[in-house]
Motif scaffolding. Sequence first.
Motif, short mmCIF file in Angstrom:
data_model
loop_
_atom_site.label_atom_id
_atom_site.label_comp_id
_atom_site.label_asym_id
_atom_site.label_seq_id
_atom_site.Cartn_x
_atom_site.Cartn_y
_atom_site.Cartn_z
N MET A 189 0.83 -1.21 0.00
CA MET A 189 0.00 0.00 0.00
C MET A 189 0.86 1.26 0.00
O MET A 189 0.51 2.26 -0.63
N LEU A 190 1.98 1.22 0.70
CA LEU A 190 2.90 2.37 0.67
C LEU A 190 3.42 2.60 -0.75
O LEU A 190 3.45 3.74 -1.23
N HIS A 191 3.85 1.54 -1.41
CA HIS A 191 4.35 1.67 -2.78
C HIS A 191 3.27 2.18 -3.73
O HIS A 191 3.54 3.02 -4.61
N GLN A 192 2.04 1.70 -3.55
CA GLN A 192 0.96 2.18 -4.41
C GLN A 192 0.68 3.66 -4.20
O GLN A 192 0.38 4.39 -5.15
N SER A 193 0.77 4.13 -2.94
CA SER A 193 0.56 5.54 -2.66
C SER A 193 1.62 6.39 -3.36
O SER A 193 1.32 7.45 -3.92
N ILE A 194 2.86 5.92 -3.33
CA ILE A 194 3.95 6.64 -4.00
C ILE A 194 3.71 6.67 -5.51
O ILE A 194 3.88 7.71 -6.16
N GLN A 195 3.27 5.55 -6.06
CA GLN A 195 3.03 5.49 -7.50
C GLN A 195 1.91 6.42 -7.93
O GLN A 195 1.95 7.00 -9.02
#
Length: 422
Positions: free
Chosen positions: A390-396
Motif C-alpha cells: 500500500m505504501l508503494h501504491q501511494s507513491i506510484q
Amino acid sequence: MNSPAPSPLMVNHFPAAQRSLRVACVTETYPPEVNGVAMTIARIVEGLQQRGHDVQLVRPRQDAHDGTGDHSPGVHEVLMRGLPIPRYPHLRMGVPSKRALVRLWSQQRPDVVHIATEGPLGWSALHAARHLRLPVSSDFRTNFHAYSQHYGIGWLRKPIMAYLRKFHNAAQCTMVPTEALRRDLAAVGFERLSVVSRGVDTQRFSPAHRSAELRAQWGVAPDDLVVACVGRLAAEKNLGLLLEAYAAIRVRQPRSRLLLVGDGPMRAEIQARCPDAILTGQRTGADLAAHYASADLFLFPSLTETFGNVTTEAMASGLPVLAFDCAAAAQLIESGITGHLVAPGQAAAFVQVAVQLAQAPALRHRLGQHARERALRQSWESVLIRFENMLHQSIQQVASGATLQVQAAPQMCRSKAPKSAV
C-alpha cells in the motif's frame, strides 16, 4: 558446442524487488502506552525496519523523561509537544505542528508519510505532507464517532464523521482492518479504502504460558472458572453487559472469578459493583500473555471496535471467545467451532451463551484448541507485505500525477501552529 541462448522468461519470471523506502510514521500513541493502536503501529514500525526500510517515527513526547533516540537501528524518533487527554491523563495527544513538520520534511524528505491517528498531530502531518507534495497513506483504527454516544455527546457523531471523511479522503489510501468496515465506510463516502488486517504473535500469546502460580495469586483453585476480559475500562467497551453475564455465571458457579486486565475511568465503578473481581491494571509482554493463558473463558462485549486485537490475542492463548458478530470476531470466529458469536444488540443472548460456556468445560477446551489453530494463520508477515504494498501504491499514485485537494480543517481543529513544536 555452443550453449543455448538463455530464454528471456528465465529473467522475466523473477518479480522485481521493491526498493527500500524512507517512511515517516505519524502517531499520537505509542508504547509504553497500552492500547490496540499503539501496539499495532509499534509492530508495523518494527516490521518495516526489519524489511529494510528507514523509519522516522513522529509522536508526542509522553512525559518529561521521554528523550529522543532510536528504538532500534533504522527507526529515528522525532518527539513533538503533547497534551494529556481528558479522562486519560496517562495518554497524550499531539498539538498542531504543521510548521515544524514542513521544516523537518524539507530537510529530511521521506518517500511517503503514513498517518496512524487523526488527532491534531495527524491533521498537521496531512497538511504538511500535501504542502510538500508527499504521498500520504492513513489508518482508520478507532471508531471515535461511535464513542460519542457513550460520553453524552451523541450530537457530535455527524461532525466527527465529517471530519474523519475529510481527513482520510485527502490521503492516497486509507487502510482498514476488516472488509466489513471497508463496506461501512465506503457507504458513507470514504474513498480509496484498502483492507490491511492485523496479525498476532502466536509465540508470545500461547497456552504454554498458563501459570498455576498466577492462578494461586488470584485465589482460584485449579478447577475454578476464570472469566477474563482485556482492554480499557471505559463506557464504550460495553462493560455493563460483561458484569451482567458474570453475575449470571456466578448464580450457577459461585466459585468463578472475573479477571479484568486494563485500566480506565470505569475502574472505581466496576470495583464497587463487583468487589470480588480481579482488577490487575495494565499488563504487558510476557506478564500479559500469562494472564490470558491462565484464564478459562474470554468474554468481549464491545460493539465499538474497528478490529479488537484482544480477540486474536485471546484466541492465540487457547481461550474460547464469546463476542458480538463484528470487527475481528466476525472475521476470525466461526461460531461453535473457534468460539461463539452473538448478533449485535442481542444482550440477552450474550448472557445466555456465556452461562452455557461457563458450564461446559469440555466444549471450552475444544473451542480453545480450534481458536489457537485459527490464530496461527493470522501472521504479521502477511500483514506487513500488504502494508508495504500500500505504501508503494501511494507513491506510484503521486508519481503518476494524481492530485488531491485537502479541505480546510473544521473549526474545532483549526489553530495556529506553535513557533517551536519539536
